[in-house]
Design a protein around this motif. Sequence first.
Motif, PDB file in Angstrom:
ATOM      1  N   ALA A   1       0.834  -1.206   0.000  1.00 49.14           N
ATOM      2  CA  ALA A   1       0.000   0.000   0.000  1.00 49.14           C
ATOM      3  C   ALA A   1       0.872   1.260   0.000  1.00 49.14           C
ATOM      4  N   ASN A   2       1.982   1.215   0.740  1.00 46.22           N
ATOM      5  CA  ASN A   2       2.913   2.357   0.742  1.00 46.22           C
ATOM      6  C   ASN A   2       3.508   2.587  -0.638  1.00 46.22           C
ATOM      7  N   THR A   3       3.907   1.491  -1.303  1.00 49.02           N
ATOM      8  CA  THR A   3       4.469   1.601  -2.648  1.00 49.02           C
ATOM      9  C   THR A   3       3.455   2.187  -3.622  1.00 49.02           C
ATOM     10  N   THR A   4       2.216   1.692  -3.525  1.00 49.60           N
ATOM     11  CA  THR A   4       1.149   2.212  -4.391  1.00 49.60           C
ATOM     12  C   THR A   4       0.928   3.695  -4.141  1.00 49.60           C
ATOM     13  N   LEU A   5       0.925   4.092  -2.873  1.00 52.50           N
ATOM     14  CA  LEU A   5       0.721   5.500  -2.531  1.00 52.50           C
ATOM     15  C   LEU A   5       1.847   6.367  -3.097  1.00 52.50           C
ATOM     16  N   GLU A   6       3.086   5.914  -2.955  1.00 49.53           N
ATOM     17  CA  GLU A   6       4.220   6.669  -3.495  1.00 49.53           C
ATOM     18  C   GLU A   6       4.074   6.840  -5.013  1.00 49.53           C
ATOM     19  N   ASN A   7       3.688   5.765  -5.705  1.00 48.93           N
ATOM     20  CA  ASN A   7       3.514   5.849  -7.156  1.00 48.93           C
ATOM     21  C   ASN A   7       2.390   6.808  -7.533  1.00 48.93           C
ATOM     22  N   GLU A   8       1.304   6.756  -6.797  1.00 43.17           N
ATOM     23  CA  GLU A   8       0.165   7.634  -7.102  1.00 43.17           C
ATOM     24  C   GLU A   8       0.529   9.093  -6.813  1.00 43.17           C
ATOM     25  N   GLU A   9       1.304   9.331  -5.760  1.00 42.58           N
ATOM     26  CA  GLU A   9       1.725  10.703  -5.461  1.00 42.58           C
ATOM     27  C   GLU A   9       2.659  11.235  -6.554  1.00 42.58           C
ATOM     28  N   LYS A  10       3.538  10.363  -7.080  1.00 38.48           N
ATOM     29  CA  LYS A  10       4.391  10.765  -8.209  1.00 38.48           C
ATOM     30  C   LYS A  10       3.531  11.080  -9.442  1.00 38.48           C
ATOM     31  N   ASP A  11       2.514  10.239  -9.673  1.00 38.10           N
ATOM     32  CA  ASP A  11       1.617  10.498 -10.807  1.00 38.10           C
ATOM     33  C   ASP A  11       0.899  11.834 -10.635  1.00 38.10           C
ATOM     34  N   LEU A  12       0.543  12.182  -9.395  1.00 38.14           N
ATOM     35  CA  LEU A  12      -0.106  13.469  -9.143  1.00 38.14           C
ATOM     36  C   LEU A  12       0.860  14.618  -9.424  1.00 38.14           C
ATOM     37  N   GLU A  13       2.113  14.454  -8.970  1.00 38.84           N
ATOM     38  CA  GLU A  13       3.114  15.490  -9.256  1.00 38.84           C
ATOM     39  C   GLU A  13       3.283  15.661 -10.769  1.00 38.84           C
ATOM     40  N   ASN A  14       3.348  14.552 -11.475  1.00 35.17           N
ATOM     41  CA  ASN A  14       3.473  14.611 -12.940  1.00 35.17           C
ATOM     42  C   ASN A  14       2.253  15.280 -13.572  1.00 35.17           C
ATOM     43  N   ALA A  15       1.067  14.948 -13.052  1.00 34.51           N
ATOM     44  CA  ALA A  15      -0.157  15.539 -13.590  1.00 34.51           C
ATOM     45  C   ALA A  15      -0.166  17.051 -13.384  1.00 34.51           C
ATOM     46  N   LEU A  16       0.286  17.500 -12.215  1.00 34.58           N
ATOM     47  CA  LEU A  16       0.342  18.939 -11.937  1.00 34.58           C
ATOM     48  C   LEU A  16       1.357  19.631 -12.855  1.00 34.58           C
TER      49      LEU A  16
ATOM     50  N   ALA B   1      -7.856  22.871 -22.448  1.00 32.77           N
ATOM     51  CA  ALA B   1      -6.667  22.520 -21.658  1.00 32.77           C
ATOM     52  C   ALA B   1      -6.980  22.550 -20.166  1.00 32.77           C
ATOM     53  N   LYS B   2      -7.758  23.562 -19.739  1.00 34.65           N
ATOM     54  CA  LYS B   2      -8.131  23.657 -18.322  1.00 34.65           C
ATOM     55  C   LYS B   2      -8.990  22.462 -17.904  1.00 34.65           C
ATOM     56  N   ILE B   3      -9.950  22.126 -18.771  1.00 31.85           N
ATOM     57  CA  ILE B   3     -10.825  20.980 -18.442  1.00 31.85           C
ATOM     58  C   ILE B   3     -10.012  19.690 -18.388  1.00 31.85           C
ATOM     59  N   SER B   4      -9.139  19.506 -19.369  1.00 28.01           N
ATOM     60  CA  SER B   4      -8.309  18.298 -19.402  1.00 28.01           C
ATOM     61  C   SER B   4      -7.389  18.238 -18.192  1.00 28.01           C
ATOM     62  N   ASN B   5      -6.792  19.401 -17.859  1.00 28.06           N
ATOM     63  CA  ASN B   5      -5.904  19.445 -16.691  1.00 28.06           C
ATOM     64  C   ASN B   5      -6.662  19.095 -15.412  1.00 28.06           C
ATOM     65  N   LYS B   6      -7.860  19.678 -15.278  1.00 29.01           N
ATOM     66  CA  LYS B   6      -8.649  19.401 -14.057  1.00 29.01           C
ATOM     67  C   LYS B   6      -9.016  17.918 -13.973  1.00 29.01           C
ATOM     68  N   THR B   7      -9.414  17.344 -15.111  1.00 21.91           N
ATOM     69  CA  THR B   7      -9.765  15.914 -15.126  1.00 21.91           C
ATOM     70  C   THR B   7      -8.579  15.060 -14.720  1.00 21.91           C
ATOM     71  N   ASN B   8      -7.415  15.373 -15.311  1.00 26.79           N
ATOM     72  CA  ASN B   8      -6.217  14.580 -15.007  1.00 26.79           C
ATOM     73  C   ASN B   8      -5.792  14.738 -13.550  1.00 26.79           C
ATOM     74  N   ILE B   9      -5.868  15.974 -13.055  1.00 27.88           N
ATOM     75  CA  ILE B   9      -5.477  16.213 -11.654  1.00 27.88           C
ATOM     76  C   ILE B   9      -6.475  15.566 -10.701  1.00 27.88           C
ATOM     77  N   ASP B  10      -7.771  15.728 -11.008  1.00 28.60           N
ATOM     78  CA  ASP B  10      -8.792  15.093 -10.153  1.00 28.60           C
ATOM     79  C   ASP B  10      -8.607  13.583 -10.117  1.00 28.60           C
ATOM     80  N   THR B  11      -8.314  12.985 -11.285  1.00 29.41           N
ATOM     81  CA  THR B  11      -8.097  11.535 -11.338  1.00 29.41           C
ATOM     82  C   THR B  11      -6.891  11.136 -10.496  1.00 29.41           C
ATOM     83  N   ALA B  12      -5.803  11.917 -10.622  1.00 27.25           N
ATOM     84  CA  ALA B  12      -4.599  11.612  -9.854  1.00 27.25           C
ATOM     85  C   ALA B  12      -4.834  11.810  -8.363  1.00 27.25           C
TER      86      ALA B  12
END
Length: 536
Positions: A134-149, A295-306
Amino acid sequence: MKFKTKVIISLIIFAIILIILIFSLFSKKNGEHDFYIVEKGEVYQDITETGTIKKGDKILLSFKNSGQLKEVYVEIGDEVKEGALLAKVDNTQLYIQLQQSKAGLELNQSELDKLLAGATEQEIQIAQTSIDNANTTLENEEKDLENALATADQALEDVYEDALNTLNDSYLKLYNASTAVKLIQATYFTGNDQDSSDVKDGKDEIIESLEEMEFYLDKAEINFTEQNMGFALVNFEKNLADSRNSLSKIREIIESNVYTNVVSSTDKTSLDTHRTNINTVYANVIGEQQDISSAKISNKTNIDTAESAVAVAKDALKVAENNLALVIAEPREEDISLYQAKVKSAQASVNMLESQIRDTILKSPIDGIIVAVENSVSETVQAASPIISILPAEPFEIELDIYEEDIVSIRRGNLAKISLVAFPDEIFEGMVVFIDPAEKLIDGIVYYEVSINFEAAPEGVKSGMTADVSVITTFKDGVLIIPDDAIETKDEEVFVRIFEDNKIEERSIEIGIEGSNDMVEIIVGLDQGEKIIIDN
């Protein structure tokens, strides 16, 4: 004289009682107590009733429940001993249910044992592995969020760059158009007529739009923010639309009868080209606004998903951590009680089925002679319907009337202690041999008739004699027992006071049978030989 003697005797008795009380109080104050040494012995519960001796009559034996008669082991005239097998009904289905109940009991007992034993190393390791995953998954998801931002910021920056380029191109196109319009106006429309005035107004409107666009373009270039870019795009859209209208009006004037042959074809073509350019950049500005919105809508969708994925990963980690805490935690008392209750319930089911199976087997309650067999094998017999009749070998029996509240505790085969008025110094033994299933009303109260057989009737016993009978319903021997006077309760806790190392302390206990002989079975809390205080 007699009165005086009575008074003196009364005073002497009173003085003796007073001395005893004073001595008792003095003894208690000086630390003296009455003690009892915990020992093993017998404890029983009984039901006492007075009955009448009568000549033994034949006993009608029946099954408690209906069923198909499977075996009959005796014939009329057979002599049988107590406990001899007489008949049985089909109990196949009961045995199947019993095996299922025993399996359920084993399962519940194993679950209780597992709860009490705690988690194994393997279970703890599995729970810890779940946390690590679960920790590994969380770290990966947090990296994906950073990438999305980061991707969102870059995507927005890119569309703003494109939009700025479009604004610059739009300004240039309108500047070129204004230059062409100035030349046309200066060449062909210098008079005082209405057309010249309209062309001049159109030129001025284009120049005014160009100046306003320059203002917003400078702000967007100097301070490249979302707000400035938004204002610039809106302003450009409006001014380009206005300028496009002005160019169209000027073009219409040129095509009028007065000027159609005056204005050169080159200037007409130039004006048409600028109109086309303005239409193009106008569409480009609209497109840039749509690109920014997309772009704003796509960004929001990607960030919300992450962000959602991060939240799910955090929840999964919390669940894994809670699971490990549960795995390594000591079992709660309520959980232990729950599983103990399940075991008791399963055991009760087993006991009930075993009792039902015993009820499918008919055994002789006494030594006697078979005098009637009412049914044959394979016939269906009804509950409480006489199947076999037996005449007791013992000529005397005792007839008791047992109150309905007590009859549920009495079973055929229970031991009975018998006292006879005619034999005051002797206690005889007997056994419950028959319980009449039909009720008997005495003064409006429900009783049931119970027959007691002597193990050996004393010589000289007569029919009609009175007998005091104690039917032993529950009996244990060889268990730890103490007097019930020693037991105390406080806040629903049962305890005794023990004397050990010259100190008195309270000890919690768990009790079993509370006997009719004023003794109580001790299950947990005391050991043989311990000294308890009983001076309550």
